[in-house]
Design an enzyme around this catalytic site. Structure first.
Site, PDB file in Angstrom:
ATOM      1  N   CYS A  84       0.846  -1.193   0.000  1.00  0.00           N
ATOM      2  CA  CYS A  84       0.000   0.000   0.000  1.00  0.00           C
ATOM      3  C   CYS A  84       0.882   1.243   0.000  1.00  0.00           C
ATOM      4  CB  CYS A  84      -0.893  -0.033   1.242  1.00  0.00           C
ATOM      5  SG  CYS A  84      -1.998   1.353   1.359  1.00  0.00           S
ATOM      6  N   ILE A  85       1.169   1.773  -1.182  1.00  0.00           N
ATOM      7  CA  ILE A  85       1.864   3.057  -1.243  1.00  0.00           C
ATOM      8  C   ILE A  85       1.119   3.988  -2.182  1.00  0.00           C
ATOM      9  CG2 ILE A  85       4.280   2.804  -0.527  1.00  0.00           C
ATOM     10  CD1 ILE A  85       5.000   1.824  -3.233  1.00  0.00           C
TER      11      ILE A  85
END
Lengths: 260, 84
Positions: free
Chosen positions: A93-94
């Site tokens: 999750c970026i």
């Protein structure tokens, strides 16, 4: 745009793959999952030396959409990772992997999201820096995030987080052995071994070489602009660090002037 | 020696004058065309933003049209405005 026409993503991916294999990002090896499928990449990641991840050998898949680079790829770890920003299923999750839709709930500014000048190189750099610097403001794994904060805030006295990571790192040795890979554990190995010298002076390759250089420059520009935008968005840590280091320099300069 | 020219053909070459070699979106050379076109030239022109960044017109339009939020230059993330 006829139906049979090769999608433009294919050309872009082919060029990126070639560039990354000729001039790899330190600590990363890129291959195709299947020779015939440009849209599925396998990434082998070496844990950076002098970090919790030292000696680790992690595998991930990058999946590209057919309209790449207009839409971002997904990045999923196959190796089990205990990390605040990695989901149970391995998805990373970026913000740069998220399309820039207006979603005030996410806490991510559109300026920190995907855009078509991002590329695999910028993603890999984001992932490697994320490993040791989790973002606890929007955790994908809340338990890992809580544990990481305890570890960080106790300056390593609360060892639970570090122990889990070291255990995971140790368990990757079997996979490295299976793949016949020697994982670098010193900075020198980490930096040198992943650099492939391609000093071929034949005229056919001359154009390619020039071209790769250009790609490099592009990447650097992007990185800069990315950092700027993070600064604008109010990255408190970055701003504070910048302030102190500037003051340091000023002091040094002043004393230097007085001496001379 | 006396030479009589019976026939001649003019040849010209052209280049786009851009501040970069490749389009940052499709990563193809500016002097080529975007991946959706077949021939470089006036049918696949370059455009500049007021931020001075340059792209194949087709590439930047495809990106801007897919954006629901504020339209930004993909290079510098400033608001995108076409340079006249």
């Amino acid at each position: 745009m006829a139906h049979q026409a090769t999608p433009s993503s294919q050309k872009a991916l082919m060029m990126e793959l070639k560039s990354l294999q000729e001039q790899p990002v330190e600590g990363f090896r890129i291959t195709l999952v299947e020779e015939s499928d440009l849209y599925n990449w396998e990434v082998a990641i070496f844990g950076p030396p002098n970090t919790l991840y030292e000696g680790g050998y992690f595998k991930a898949h990058i999946k590209f959409p057919v309209d790449y680079p207009y839409s971002p790829p997904t990045f999923r770890f196959l190796t089990k990772m205990w990390h605040p920003n990695i989901y149970e299923n391995g998805d990373v999750c970026i913000s740069i992997l998220h399309p820039p839709v207006d979603d005030p709930q996410s806490g991510e500014l559109p300026s920190e999201r995907w855009n078509p000048t991002q590329n695999v190189r910028t993603i890999l750099l984001s992932v490697i820096s994320l490993l040791n610097e989790p973002n606890t403001f929007s955790p994908a794994n809340v338990d890992a995030s809580v544990m990481f904060r305890k570890w960080r805030d106790s300056k390593g006295k609360d060892k639970e987080y570090a122990e889990i990571i070291r255990k995971q790192v140790m368990s990757t040795a079997a996979e490295a052995e299976r793949d016949g890979v020697k994982v670098p554990t010193t900075l020198a190995e980490y930096c040198i071994q992943t650099r492939v010298p391609s000093q071929d002076s034949s005229s056919d390759l001359l154009y390619d070489d020039l071209y790769d250089d250009d790609m490099e420059e592009d990447d650097e520009e992007e990185d800069e602009s990315e950092m700027e935008s993070i600064g604008e968005a109010g990255g408190i840590c970055a701003v504070e660090d910048g302030g102190t280091s500037t003051r340091h320099y000023d002091n040094q300069d002043d004393s230097g002037n007085e001496d001379s | 020696m006396k030479v009589t020219i019976r026939h001649w053909s003019g040849v010209a070459s052209w280049l786009w004058v851009a501040n970069d070699d490749n389009c940052g979106i499709c990563r193809m050379p500016f002097n080529g065309c975007c991946p959706d076109c077949k021939v470089p030239g006036d049918d696949c022109p370059l455009v500049w933003g007021q931020c001075s960044h340059c792209f194949h017109m087709h590439c930047i339009l495809k990106w801007l049209n897919s954006q629901q939020v504020q339209q930004q230059c993909p290079m510098c993330r400033q608001e995108w405005k076409f340079k006249e």
